[in-house]
Design a protein around this motif. Structure first.
Motif, mmCIF file in Angstrom:
data_model
loop_
_atom_site.group_PDB
_atom_site.id
_atom_site.type_symbol
_atom_site.label_atom_id
_atom_site.label_comp_id
_atom_site.label_asym_id
_atom_site.label_seq_id
_atom_site.Cartn_x
_atom_site.Cartn_y
_atom_site.Cartn_z
ATOM 1 N N ASP A 172 0.859 -1.188 0.000
ATOM 2 C CA ASP A 172 0.000 0.000 0.000
ATOM 3 C C ASP A 172 0.895 1.237 0.000
ATOM 4 O O ASP A 172 1.623 1.479 0.955
ATOM 5 N N ALA A 173 0.854 1.985 -1.120
ATOM 6 C CA ALA A 173 1.692 3.168 -1.200
ATOM 7 C C ALA A 173 1.141 4.212 -0.254
ATOM 8 O O ALA A 173 -0.064 4.371 -0.074
ATOM 9 N N GLY A 174 2.064 4.930 0.361
ATOM 10 C CA GLY A 174 1.664 6.041 1.190
ATOM 11 C C GLY A 174 1.434 7.262 0.327
ATOM 12 O O GLY A 174 1.110 7.166 -0.857
ATOM 13 N N VAL A 175 1.645 8.429 0.903
ATOM 14 C CA VAL A 175 1.481 9.681 0.173
ATOM 15 C C VAL A 175 2.742 9.933 -0.652
ATOM 16 O O VAL A 175 3.851 9.870 -0.117
ATOM 17 N N THR A 176 2.562 10.172 -1.925
ATOM 18 C CA THR A 176 3.715 10.435 -2.780
ATOM 19 C C THR A 176 3.637 11.847 -3.338
ATOM 20 O O THR A 176 2.564 12.307 -3.756
ATOM 21 N N PHE A 207 1.630 12.175 5.842
ATOM 22 C CA PHE A 207 2.369 13.157 5.058
ATOM 23 C C PHE A 207 3.277 12.504 4.033
ATOM 24 O O PHE A 207 3.833 11.422 4.270
ATOM 25 N N GLY A 208 3.444 13.195 2.905
ATOM 26 C CA GLY A 208 4.457 12.809 1.947
ATOM 27 C C GLY A 208 5.820 13.337 2.383
ATOM 28 O O GLY A 208 5.943 14.002 3.412
ATOM 29 N N GLN A 209 6.835 13.022 1.582
ATOM 30 C CA GLN A 209 8.200 13.441 1.919
ATOM 31 C C GLN A 209 8.463 14.900 1.573
ATOM 32 O O GLN A 209 9.495 15.440 1.940
ATOM 33 N N GLY A 210 7.538 15.513 0.871
ATOM 34 C CA GLY A 210 7.677 16.932 0.606
ATOM 35 C C GLY A 210 8.406 17.253 -0.685
ATOM 36 O O GLY A 210 9.132 16.419 -1.244
ATOM 37 N N THR A 211 8.186 18.464 -1.148
ATOM 38 C CA THR A 211 8.926 19.025 -2.279
ATOM 39 C C THR A 211 9.695 20.236 -1.775
ATOM 40 O O THR A 211 9.098 21.164 -1.227
ATOM 41 N N ARG A 212 10.999 20.193 -1.961
ATOM 42 C CA ARG A 212 11.843 21.325 -1.547
ATOM 43 C C ARG A 212 11.917 22.302 -2.705
ATOM 44 O O ARG A 212 12.519 22.000 -3.735
ATOM 45 N N LEU A 213 11.280 23.470 -2.564
ATOM 46 C CA LEU A 213 11.273 24.497 -3.601
ATOM 47 C C LEU A 213 12.260 25.592 -3.230
ATOM 48 O O LEU A 213 12.207 26.151 -2.128
ATOM 49 N N THR A 214 13.143 25.882 -4.149
ATOM 50 C CA THR A 214 14.086 26.985 -3.981
ATOM 51 C C THR A 214 13.827 28.006 -5.074
ATOM 52 O O THR A 214 13.828 27.652 -6.265
ATOM 53 N N VAL A 215 13.583 29.245 -4.684
ATOM 54 C CA VAL A 215 13.360 30.319 -5.640
ATOM 55 C C VAL A 215 14.599 31.217 -5.633
ATOM 56 O O VAL A 215 15.012 31.706 -4.571
ATOM 57 N N VAL A 216 15.174 31.399 -6.812
ATOM 58 C CA VAL A 216 16.411 32.197 -6.905
ATOM 59 C C VAL A 216 16.188 33.467 -7.738
ATOM 60 O O VAL A 216 15.201 33.569 -8.464
ATOM 61 N N GLN A 234 6.284 30.297 -12.467
ATOM 62 C CA GLN A 234 5.169 29.554 -11.900
ATOM 63 C C GLN A 234 5.612 28.112 -11.649
ATOM 64 O O GLN A 234 6.484 27.601 -12.355
ATOM 65 N N VAL A 235 5.017 27.473 -10.647
ATOM 66 C CA VAL A 235 5.414 26.100 -10.330
ATOM 67 C C VAL A 235 4.171 25.276 -10.005
ATOM 68 O O VAL A 235 3.169 25.801 -9.486
ATOM 69 N N THR A 236 4.238 23.995 -10.332
ATOM 70 C CA THR A 236 3.161 23.048 -9.998
ATOM 71 C C THR A 236 3.759 21.874 -9.254
ATOM 72 O O THR A 236 4.703 21.241 -9.730
ATOM 73 N N LEU A 237 3.217 21.610 -8.086
ATOM 74 C CA LEU A 237 3.630 20.470 -7.276
ATOM 75 C C LEU A 237 2.491 19.465 -7.248
ATOM 76 O O LEU A 237 1.318 19.849 -7.258
ATOM 77 N N ARG A 238 2.855 18.184 -7.162
ATOM 78 C CA ARG A 238 1.844 17.135 -7.265
ATOM 79 C C ARG A 238 1.857 16.208 -6.056
ATOM 80 O O ARG A 238 2.900 15.988 -5.449
ATOM 81 N N CYS A 239 0.686 15.649 -5.787
ATOM 82 C CA CYS A 239 0.527 14.796 -4.614
ATOM 83 C C CYS A 239 -0.481 13.693 -4.919
ATOM 84 O O CYS A 239 -1.570 13.970 -5.437
ATOM 85 N N SER A 240 -0.115 12.474 -4.576
ATOM 86 C CA SER A 240 -1.050 11.354 -4.632
ATOM 87 C C SER A 240 -1.318 10.893 -3.207
ATOM 88 O O SER A 240 -0.372 10.527 -2.494
ATOM 89 N N PRO A 241 -2.558 10.884 -2.775
ATOM 90 C CA PRO A 241 -2.846 10.551 -1.381
ATOM 91 C C PRO A 241 -2.716 9.056 -1.109
ATOM 92 O O PRO A 241 -2.633 8.245 -2.033
ATOM 93 N N LYS A 242 -2.708 8.749 0.153
ATOM 94 C CA LYS A 242 -2.705 7.352 0.577
ATOM 95 C C LYS A 242 -3.983 6.683 0.082
ATOM 96 O O LYS A 242 -5.052 7.299 0.041
ATOM 97 N N SER A 243 -3.859 5.417 -0.286
ATOM 98 C CA SER A 243 -5.007 4.677 -0.785
ATOM 99 C C SER A 243 -6.157 4.722 0.216
ATOM 100 O O SER A 243 -5.974 4.473 1.403
ATOM 101 N N GLY A 244 -7.328 5.060 -0.279
ATOM 102 C CA GLY A 244 -8.515 5.107 0.573
ATOM 103 C C GLY A 244 -8.800 6.475 1.180
ATOM 104 O O GLY A 244 -9.873 6.684 1.738
ATOM 105 N N HIS A 245 -7.853 7.389 1.044
ATOM 106 C CA HIS A 245 -8.042 8.739 1.587
ATOM 107 C C HIS A 245 -8.673 9.648 0.539
ATOM 108 O O HIS A 245 -8.360 9.561 -0.645
#
Lengths: 111, 113
Positions: free
Chosen positions: B1-5, B104-113, B18-29
């Motif tokens: 069962d995959a967790g949050v990705t 929680f997922g492992q997160g996306t580290r966004l750096t804006v320069v 502009q930026v787009t981040l994506r998330c797949s929830p835990k199965s059943g959520h």
């Protein structure tokens, strides 16, 4: 937004010792949760305690909740180097409100 | 069962982009919440999606928007990036009642320069 506040901000202990972290919050809650975060990665859920509960245990973790003082404590017994992480308390003010996090306690367990 | 990705894990963008981040929830959520975590701070709630609609929103400007798809996956979009948007962005999934634990997922580290 309102936040819980963890105390202390940082804690350094020897392996085998117990670690106690405290959390205070401001308004009535539905439940309070503790999370662990390793090195800026995702949060791992540790334990949830509801407003009508006073104490919960999970392995080496013991959480208490005092709703009259609006405070909670997390005790980690017999700490290990692997327990080194940041610990956050998060409160849910009702069944449909989002979690509100404190700033966390950074725990360092020295082998 | 995959967790949050979450994807991507790391991202570097230029101010104004502009930026787009994506998330797949835990199965059943069915509920996805997004948080922003600045260095040394606790996560701050951005918004929550349920049944493809934004149900609650934190104190973030309209530059932050999102979407939830019928399969419950979600996107976080940030327009006109500012240096201050640099942070770890966390996605959490749960069942519709928020008085249960969130994963929680492992997160996306966004750096804006």
């Amino acid at each position: 937004s309102q936040q819980g506040e963890e105390d202390p901000q940082a804690l350094s202990i020897q392996e085998g010792e117990n670690a106690t972290m405290n959390c205070s919050y401001k308004t009535s809650i539905n439940n309070l949760q503790w999370y662990r975060q390793n090195s800026g990665r995702g949060l791992v859920h540790l334990i949830l305690i509801r407003s009508n509960e006073r104490e919960k245990h999970s392995g080496r973790l013991r959480v208490t909740l005092d709703t009259s003082k609006k405070s909670s404590s997390l005790l980690i017994t017999a700490s290990r180097a692997a327990d080194t992480a940041s610990y956050f308390c998060a409160t849910a003010y009702s069944g449909n409100t989002p979690l509100v996090f404190g700033k966390g306690t950074r725990l360092s367990v020295i082998a | 069962d995959a967790g949050v990705t979450q994807s991507p894990t790391h991202l570097i963008k230029t101010r104004g982009q502009q930026v787009t981040l994506r998330c797949s929830p835990k199965s059943g959520h069915d509920t996805v919440s997004w948080y922003q975590q600045a260095l040394g701070q606790g996560p701050q709630f951005i918004f929550q999606y349920y049944e493809e609609e934004e149900r609650q929103r934190g104190n973030f400007p309209d530059r932050f928007s999102g979407h939830q798809y019928p399969n419950y996956s979600s996107e976080l979009n940030v327009n006109a990036l500012l240096l201050g948007d640099s942070a770890l962005y966390l996605c959490a999934s749960s069942l519709v009642a928020m008085n249960t634990e969130a994963f929680f997922g492992q997160g996306t580290r966004l750096t804006v320069v």
